[in-house]
Design a protein around this motif. Structure first.
Motif, short mmCIF file in Angstrom:
data_model
loop_
_atom_site.label_atom_id
_atom_site.label_comp_id
_atom_site.label_asym_id
_atom_site.label_seq_id
_atom_site.Cartn_x
_atom_site.Cartn_y
_atom_site.Cartn_z
N LYS A 117 0.81 -1.22 0.00
CA LYS A 117 0.00 0.00 0.00
C LYS A 117 0.85 1.27 0.00
CE LYS A 117 -3.83 -2.25 2.41
NZ LYS A 117 -4.73 -2.23 3.61
N GLU A 151 7.06 4.37 9.14
CA GLU A 151 6.65 4.52 7.75
C GLU A 151 7.75 4.15 6.74
OE1 GLU A 151 4.17 5.56 5.37
OE2 GLU A 151 2.99 4.66 6.95
N THR A 172 2.69 3.81 3.44
CA THR A 172 1.32 4.29 3.23
C THR A 172 1.30 5.44 2.24
OG1 THR A 172 0.97 3.77 5.59
CG2 THR A 172 -0.80 4.90 4.43
N ALA A 173 1.02 5.12 1.01
CA ALA A 173 1.02 6.15 -0.04
C ALA A 173 -0.10 7.16 0.15
CB ALA A 173 0.90 5.48 -1.41
N SER A 174 -1.18 6.75 0.79
CA SER A 174 -2.34 7.64 0.94
C SER A 174 -2.16 8.67 2.05
CB SER A 174 -3.60 6.81 1.22
OG SER A 174 -3.45 6.05 2.42
N ASP A 175 -1.14 8.53 2.87
CA ASP A 175 -0.89 9.46 3.97
C ASP A 175 -0.07 10.64 3.43
OD1 ASP A 175 -0.16 10.85 6.23
OD2 ASP A 175 0.28 9.05 7.42
N GLN A 176 -0.77 11.67 2.97
CA GLN A 176 -0.09 12.77 2.29
C GLN A 176 0.81 13.59 3.21
OE1 GLN A 176 -2.95 15.09 0.09
NE2 GLN A 176 -3.59 13.37 -1.17
N THR A 179 4.05 11.53 3.51
CA THR A 179 4.86 11.55 2.29
C THR A 179 5.47 12.93 2.07
OG1 THR A 179 2.89 12.01 0.93
CG2 THR A 179 3.54 9.70 1.18
N THR A 202 3.29 5.53 -6.48
CA THR A 202 2.80 4.43 -5.67
C THR A 202 3.24 3.12 -6.30
OG1 THR A 202 0.70 4.16 -6.84
CG2 THR A 202 0.78 5.82 -5.08
N THR A 204 1.38 0.54 -6.57
CA THR A 204 0.26 0.12 -7.42
C THR A 204 0.39 0.73 -8.81
OG1 THR A 204 -1.22 -0.04 -5.50
CG2 THR A 204 -2.25 0.14 -7.67
N GLU A 205 0.77 2.00 -8.86
CA GLU A 205 0.98 2.68 -10.14
C GLU A 205 2.14 2.05 -10.90
OE1 GLU A 205 2.00 7.20 -11.78
OE2 GLU A 205 1.90 6.77 -9.63
#
Length: 219
Positions: A117, A151, A172-176, A179, A202, A204-205
């Motif tokens: 993730k 992280e 955690t890519a969604s934790d802006q 990041t 990410t 996933t990308e």
């Protein structure tokens, strides 16, 4: 390790990029605890140092695991320097070579549970500066300068023919906010100008990019 060239004793028969198809299942490694000598200065986490190299021009697809070699493990400042001092610097490596330093139990692969993730900040470097940047990045990670708890998964340096890359992997890519803190710390420890633009991708990308065409170059 007998000498710094031991790190380069790896198979040259892999035709994959660093981010390429993985055929084996990824499972959490059951590693024995690293013995800490009396008087050593323990790091907050234990780490594994990995090496991989791709041989350009070969078309066959091989198992990624076979091209990823663990050079050693360390849990103290002294163990790190003992290992690091015997390794070639990135600027001395042949093209399409990579070093990966990840927390023990996390493999430098997209599919690892800790990475699934997450994502990575990617820095493109002109030739001639990679060794200094890599050492500064390593020391920042081991010294917990990123201040983002658990992280950080690991860091990678990728040596290529025309330019080099370093990357920082996080969970955690969604934790802006996290990041963003990693990005700002990365700029600071590498002494980049404040307006330097870095790329975040990410995992996933990255996987989608690979499925739709050639795998991306940076680790």
């Amino acid at each position: 390790m007998a000498n710094k060239f031991d790190a380069l004793k790896t198979s040259d028969d892999s035709g994959e990029e660093e981010n390429s198809p993985r055929k084996s299942d990824v499972h959490k490694e059951d590693l024995p605890e690293i013995e800490v000598p009396p008087g050593d200065h323990r790091l907050q986490y234990a780490y594994s140092f990995w090496f991989s190299r791709r041989t350009p021009g070969k078309q066959a697809i091989h198992n990624y695991d076979q091209n990823l070699k663990r050079v050693g493990r360390f849990a103290t400042v002294e163990q790190f320097w003992n290992l690091y001092s015997h390794l070639l610097r990135p600027s001395e490596l042949q093209g399409h070579s990579d070093y990966h330093v990840f927390k023990d139990g996390i493999k430098p692969m997209w599919e690892d549970e800790a990475n699934q993730k997450g994502g990575k900040w990617i820095v493109r470097l002109r030739k001639g500066v990679v060794s200094r940047c890599w050492e500064n990045l390593l020391l920042a990670m081991l010294g917990e300068q990123f201040m983002v708890g658990q992280e950080i998964c690991g860091v990678v340096v990728s040596v290529r023919f025309q330019e080099d890359f370093i990357s920082v992997w996080n969970r955690t890519a969604s934790d802006q906010s996290t990041t963003a803190r990693i990005r700002d710390t990365l700029k600071r420890v590498l002494n980049f100008p404040p307006n330097t633009i870095l790329e975040y991708k990410t995992h996933t990308e990255s996987l989608k990019t690979w499925k739709g065409g050639p795998p991306p170059r940076p680790a």
